[in-house]
Write a protein that holds these residues in place. Structure first.
Motif, PDB file in Angstrom:
ATOM      1  N   LEU A  52      -0.725 -31.874 -16.190  1.00 47.87           N
ATOM      2  CA  LEU A  52      -2.070 -32.179 -15.718  1.00 47.87           C
ATOM      3  C   LEU A  52      -2.064 -32.973 -14.419  1.00 47.87           C
ATOM      4  O   LEU A  52      -3.041 -32.932 -13.668  1.00 47.87           O
ATOM      5  CB  LEU A  52      -2.850 -32.939 -16.798  1.00 47.87           C
ATOM      6  CG  LEU A  52      -3.798 -32.053 -17.642  1.00 47.87           C
ATOM      7  CD1 LEU A  52      -2.992 -31.030 -18.434  1.00 47.87           C
ATOM      8  CD2 LEU A  52      -4.661 -32.885 -18.563  1.00 47.87           C
ATOM      9  N   LEU A  53      -0.974 -33.694 -14.147  1.00 51.30           N
ATOM     10  CA  LEU A  53      -0.871 -34.373 -12.857  1.00 51.30           C
ATOM     11  C   LEU A  53      -0.715 -33.361 -11.729  1.00 51.30           C
ATOM     12  O   LEU A  53      -1.261 -33.536 -10.638  1.00 51.30           O
ATOM     13  CB  LEU A  53       0.301 -35.347 -12.871  1.00 51.30           C
ATOM     14  CG  LEU A  53       0.172 -36.542 -13.819  1.00 51.30           C
ATOM     15  CD1 LEU A  53       1.440 -37.377 -13.801  1.00 51.30           C
ATOM     16  CD2 LEU A  53      -1.027 -37.398 -13.442  1.00 51.30           C
ATOM     17  N   SER A  54       0.043 -32.286 -11.996  1.00 51.15           N
ATOM     18  CA  SER A  54       0.205 -31.230 -11.001  1.00 51.15           C
ATOM     19  C   SER A  54      -1.120 -30.510 -10.772  1.00 51.15           C
ATOM     20  O   SER A  54      -1.500 -30.238  -9.630  1.00 51.15           O
ATOM     21  CB  SER A  54       1.272 -30.240 -11.460  1.00 51.15           C
ATOM     22  OG  SER A  54       1.360 -29.129 -10.591  1.00 51.15           O
ATOM     23  N   TRP A  55      -1.830 -30.210 -11.842  1.00 55.91           N
ATOM     24  CA  TRP A  55      -3.136 -29.560 -11.695  1.00 55.91           C
ATOM     25  C   TRP A  55      -4.096 -30.467 -10.934  1.00 55.91           C
ATOM     26  O   TRP A  55      -4.854 -30.006 -10.085  1.00 55.91           O
ATOM     27  CB  TRP A  55      -3.714 -29.228 -13.069  1.00 55.91           C
ATOM     28  CG  TRP A  55      -2.923 -28.245 -13.861  1.00 55.91           C
ATOM     29  CD1 TRP A  55      -1.804 -27.567 -13.455  1.00 55.91           C
ATOM     30  CD2 TRP A  55      -3.177 -27.821 -15.193  1.00 55.91           C
ATOM     31  NE1 TRP A  55      -1.343 -26.745 -14.460  1.00 55.91           N
ATOM     32  CE2 TRP A  55      -2.166 -26.877 -15.541  1.00 55.91           C
ATOM     33  CE3 TRP A  55      -4.144 -28.128 -16.135  1.00 55.91           C
ATOM     34  CZ2 TRP A  55      -2.121 -26.266 -16.789  1.00 55.91           C
ATOM     35  CZ3 TRP A  55      -4.107 -27.521 -17.388  1.00 55.91           C
ATOM     36  CH2 TRP A  55      -3.106 -26.593 -17.705  1.00 55.91           C
ATOM     37  N   GLY A  56      -4.052 -31.759 -11.240  1.00 57.87           N
ATOM     38  CA  GLY A  56      -4.961 -32.694 -10.595  1.00 57.87           C
ATOM     39  C   GLY A  56      -4.732 -32.800  -9.099  1.00 57.87           C
ATOM     40  O   GLY A  56      -5.686 -32.980  -8.329  1.00 57.87           O
ATOM     41  N   SER A  57      -3.467 -32.692  -8.676  1.00 56.95           N
ATOM     42  CA  SER A  57      -3.203 -32.765  -7.236  1.00 56.95           C
ATOM     43  C   SER A  57      -3.854 -31.605  -6.495  1.00 56.95           C
ATOM     44  O   SER A  57      -4.303 -31.757  -5.355  1.00 56.95           O
ATOM     45  CB  SER A  57      -1.690 -32.773  -6.985  1.00 56.95           C
ATOM     46  OG  SER A  57      -1.106 -31.531  -7.354  1.00 56.95           O
ATOM     47  N   GLN A  58      -3.927 -30.436  -7.133  1.00 53.28           N
ATOM     48  CA  GLN A  58      -4.565 -29.286  -6.500  1.00 53.28           C
ATOM     49  C   GLN A  58      -6.087 -29.419  -6.504  1.00 53.28           C
ATOM     50  O   GLN A  58      -6.760 -28.975  -5.573  1.00 53.28           O
ATOM     51  CB  GLN A  58      -4.125 -28.003  -7.211  1.00 53.28           C
ATOM     52  CG  GLN A  58      -2.620 -27.762  -7.105  1.00 53.28           C
ATOM     53  CD  GLN A  58      -2.157 -26.529  -7.852  1.00 53.28           C
ATOM     54  OE1 GLN A  58      -2.719 -25.454  -7.700  1.00 53.28           O
ATOM     55  NE2 GLN A  58      -1.117 -26.683  -8.660  1.00 53.28           N
ATOM     56  N   LEU A  59      -6.639 -30.046  -7.543  1.00 50.54           N
ATOM     57  CA  LEU A  59      -8.078 -30.306  -7.561  1.00 50.54           C
ATOM     58  C   LEU A  59      -8.443 -31.399  -6.568  1.00 50.54           C
ATOM     59  O   LEU A  59      -9.545 -31.388  -6.009  1.00 50.54           O
ATOM     60  CB  LEU A  59      -8.531 -30.693  -8.971  1.00 50.54           C
ATOM     61  CG  LEU A  59      -8.508 -29.589 -10.024  1.00 50.54           C
ATOM     62  CD1 LEU A  59      -9.073 -30.104 -11.338  1.00 50.54           C
ATOM     63  CD2 LEU A  59      -9.287 -28.365  -9.555  1.00 50.54           C
ATOM     64  N   MET A  60      -7.526 -32.355  -6.342  1.00 53.16           N
ATOM     65  CA  MET A  60      -7.767 -33.385  -5.325  1.00 53.16           C
ATOM     66  C   MET A  60      -7.896 -32.756  -3.946  1.00 53.16           C
ATOM     67  O   MET A  60      -8.732 -33.162  -3.133  1.00 53.16           O
ATOM     68  CB  MET A  60      -6.624 -34.406  -5.329  1.00 53.16           C
ATOM     69  CG  MET A  60      -6.716 -35.474  -6.393  1.00 53.16           C
ATOM     70  SD  MET A  60      -5.321 -36.615  -6.292  1.00 53.16           S
ATOM     71  CE  MET A  60      -5.511 -37.229  -4.610  1.00 53.16           C
ATOM     72  N   ALA A  61      -7.059 -31.759  -3.685  1.00 55.63           N
ATOM     73  CA  ALA A  61      -7.118 -31.078  -2.388  1.00 55.63           C
ATOM     74  C   ALA A  61      -8.455 -30.380  -2.186  1.00 55.63           C
ATOM     75  O   ALA A  61      -8.921 -30.216  -1.047  1.00 55.63           O
ATOM     76  CB  ALA A  61      -5.975 -30.075  -2.270  1.00 55.63           C
ATOM     77  N   ASP A  62      -9.091 -29.973  -3.301  1.00 56.94           N
ATOM     78  CA  ASP A  62     -10.411 -29.328  -3.222  1.00 56.94           C
ATOM     79  C   ASP A  62     -11.548 -30.336  -3.302  1.00 56.94           C
ATOM     80  O   ASP A  62     -12.716 -29.942  -3.275  1.00 56.94           O
ATOM     81  CB  ASP A  62     -10.560 -28.308  -4.356  1.00 56.94           C
ATOM     82  CG  ASP A  62      -9.538 -27.183  -4.266  1.00 56.94           C
ATOM     83  OD1 ASP A  62      -9.041 -26.930  -3.149  1.00 56.94           O
ATOM     84  OD2 ASP A  62      -9.217 -26.572  -5.304  1.00 56.94           O
ATOM     85  N   GLY A  63     -11.215 -31.615  -3.465  1.00 58.51           N
ATOM     86  CA  GLY A  63     -12.241 -32.643  -3.543  1.00 58.51           C
ATOM     87  C   GLY A  63     -12.961 -32.716  -4.874  1.00 58.51           C
ATOM     88  O   GLY A  63     -14.047 -33.298  -4.960  1.00 58.51           O
ATOM     89  N   GLN A  64     -12.362 -32.156  -5.945  1.00 56.73           N
ATOM     90  CA  GLN A  64     -13.030 -32.128  -7.254  1.00 56.73           C
ATOM     91  C   GLN A  64     -12.701 -33.335  -8.112  1.00 56.73           C
ATOM     92  O   GLN A  64     -13.456 -33.667  -9.029  1.00 56.73           O
ATOM     93  CB  GLN A  64     -12.667 -30.842  -8.000  1.00 56.73           C
ATOM     94  CG  GLN A  64     -13.089 -29.573  -7.281  1.00 56.73           C
ATOM     95  CD  GLN A  64     -12.805 -28.328  -8.106  1.00 56.73           C
ATOM     96  OE1 GLN A  64     -13.057 -28.282  -9.309  1.00 56.73           O
ATOM     97  NE2 GLN A  64     -12.265 -27.301  -7.451  1.00 56.73           N
ATOM     98  N   VAL A  65     -11.557 -33.968  -7.897  1.00 53.80           N
ATOM     99  CA  VAL A  65     -11.192 -35.184  -8.618  1.00 53.80           C
ATOM    100  C   VAL A  65     -10.707 -36.210  -7.607  1.00 53.80           C
ATOM    101  O   VAL A  65     -10.293 -35.860  -6.491  1.00 53.80           O
ATOM    102  CB  VAL A  65     -10.111 -34.929  -9.695  1.00 53.80           C
ATOM    103  CG1 VAL A  65     -10.581 -33.929 -10.735  1.00 53.80           C
ATOM    104  CG2 VAL A  65      -8.809 -34.467  -9.055  1.00 53.80           C
ATOM    105  N   SER A  66     -10.721 -37.466  -8.011  1.00 55.23           N
ATOM    106  CA  SER A  66     -10.301 -38.542  -7.116  1.00 55.23           C
ATOM    107  C   SER A  66      -8.882 -38.974  -7.441  1.00 55.23           C
ATOM    108  O   SER A  66      -8.342 -38.675  -8.522  1.00 55.23           O
ATOM    109  CB  SER A  66     -11.241 -39.742  -7.256  1.00 55.23           C
ATOM    110  OG  SER A  66     -11.163 -40.296  -8.562  1.00 55.23           O
ATOM    111  N   ALA A  67      -8.274 -39.705  -6.527  1.00 55.47           N
ATOM    112  CA  ALA A  67      -6.929 -40.226  -6.751  1.00 55.47           C
ATOM    113  C   ALA A  67      -6.919 -41.214  -7.909  1.00 55.47           C
ATOM    114  O   ALA A  67      -5.952 -41.285  -8.674  1.00 55.47           O
ATOM    115  CB  ALA A  67      -6.416 -40.897  -5.473  1.00 55.47           C
TER     116      ALA A  67
END
Length: 304
Positions: free
Chosen positions: A223-238
């Motif tokens: 889920l950390l890997s998935w989150g990094s890709q969603l961060m690039a799309d601006g969907q989740v925060s750091a």
């Protein structure tokens, strides 16, 4: 440990273990571990490639949930698959999962919460949780409910054979193909690696997939890997990604003390991931470096 278990600790950890034993057990002969020749092994810097744990694919996670919800899923499969999914969604290292008491479990139908009494980053306990319905369950029945009910049933049966058996404080008990070994005891790293790779091959399907690239730490990295890709799309925060990984944040000690006891941020992170996947988001699996074969990400179809 067998060479095939991928558990070679390396010389630095071995030296540190010998020094620990010398200090705490008072073994005078082991003080040789502080001599200059051995000290040089701790100071040497040999160039090497950084190894990263490949995350479990979205396709595999979906198949795990689907298998648990099948009537043909055995109790042994339910326990192992449920524990793997709990670590994936809860952002737990394997060592953290083996320090989690059943007494801390809290399930309200919508979410599951628990506490690890010790983790790599916290000696005072770490709360964690996840959204119970996962990717496939839209109704009241979910993989989480079946996993917990199976655990409860098997634990009740185990207690009838040994009333003095302590309440488990681990998610992965020692398993056999036909069930949990009595008395219940914590599974070791090498055995967990074998089970994770075995289940990731999807042995119940007609065409099993390869899983030799996975490690035990793949559960936490997913889920950390998935989150990094969603961060690039601006969907989740750091900050949400840090909460998922239970990483220490560079804030005041008091702020961390009162914020790390809450799992609302982690649950919100899971809801964003699930909503994104149901809208059609698919994640790119990080590739091996060098001359290794690329990791193939199978296509995923989420049924409603």
């Amino acid at each position: 440990l067998a060479k095939s278990s991928d558990c070679s600790p390396g010389c630095q950890l071995t030296i540190k273990a010998i020094r620990w034993m010398s200090t705490h057990a008072g073994v005078e002969q082991l003080k040789i571990a502080w001599r200059p020749l051995i000290e040089s092994f701790l100071k040497s810097r040999i160039p090497k490639e950084l190894k990263e744990s490949i995350p479990i694919s979205l396709y595999t996670i979906v198949q795990f949930e689907r298998r648990i919800l099948m009537a043909a899923c055995t109790p042994a499969e339910t326990i192992i698959l449920g524990s793997i999914l709990a670590c994936v969604w809860g952002g737990l290292r394997f060592a953290d999962a083996q320090r989690c008491s059943f007494k801390s479990f809290c399930f309200d139908g919508e979410s599951f919460r628990a506490t690890c009494w010790r983790t790599k980053t916290s000696s005072r306990g770490q709360p964690w949780g996840f959204v119970a319905h996962g990717l496939l369950s839209l109704g009241t029945y979910s993989w989480t409910e079946k996993w917990l009910s199976t655990l409860d049933e098997l634990w009740h049966h185990a207690k009838t054979t040994d009333l003095d058996m302590p309440v488990p404080d681990f998610l992965f008990p020692v398993m056999h193909q036909d069930g949990i070994e009595l008395p219940w005891s914590a599974m070791q790293y090498a055995e967990a690696l074998k089970w994770i790779r075995h289940m990731a091959r999807l042995p119940w399907k007609s065409t099993p997939q390869t899983a030799d690239h996975l490690s035990v730490h793949s559960m936490k990295s997913t889920l950390l890997s998935w989150g990094s890709q969603l961060m690039a799309d601006g969907q989740v925060s750091a900050e949400e990604r840090l909460l998922q990984g239970h990483h220490r944040q560079s804030a005041s000690r008091s702020l961390r003390l009162y914020s790390r006891d809450d799992v609302h941020g982690q649950l919100a992170y899971h809801k964003k991931l699930i909503d994104s996947i149901r809208r059609g988001k698919r994640f790119v699996t990080p590739q091996h470096r060098g001359g290794q074969l690329p990791v193939v990400e199978p296509a995923v179809q989420i049924e409603f």
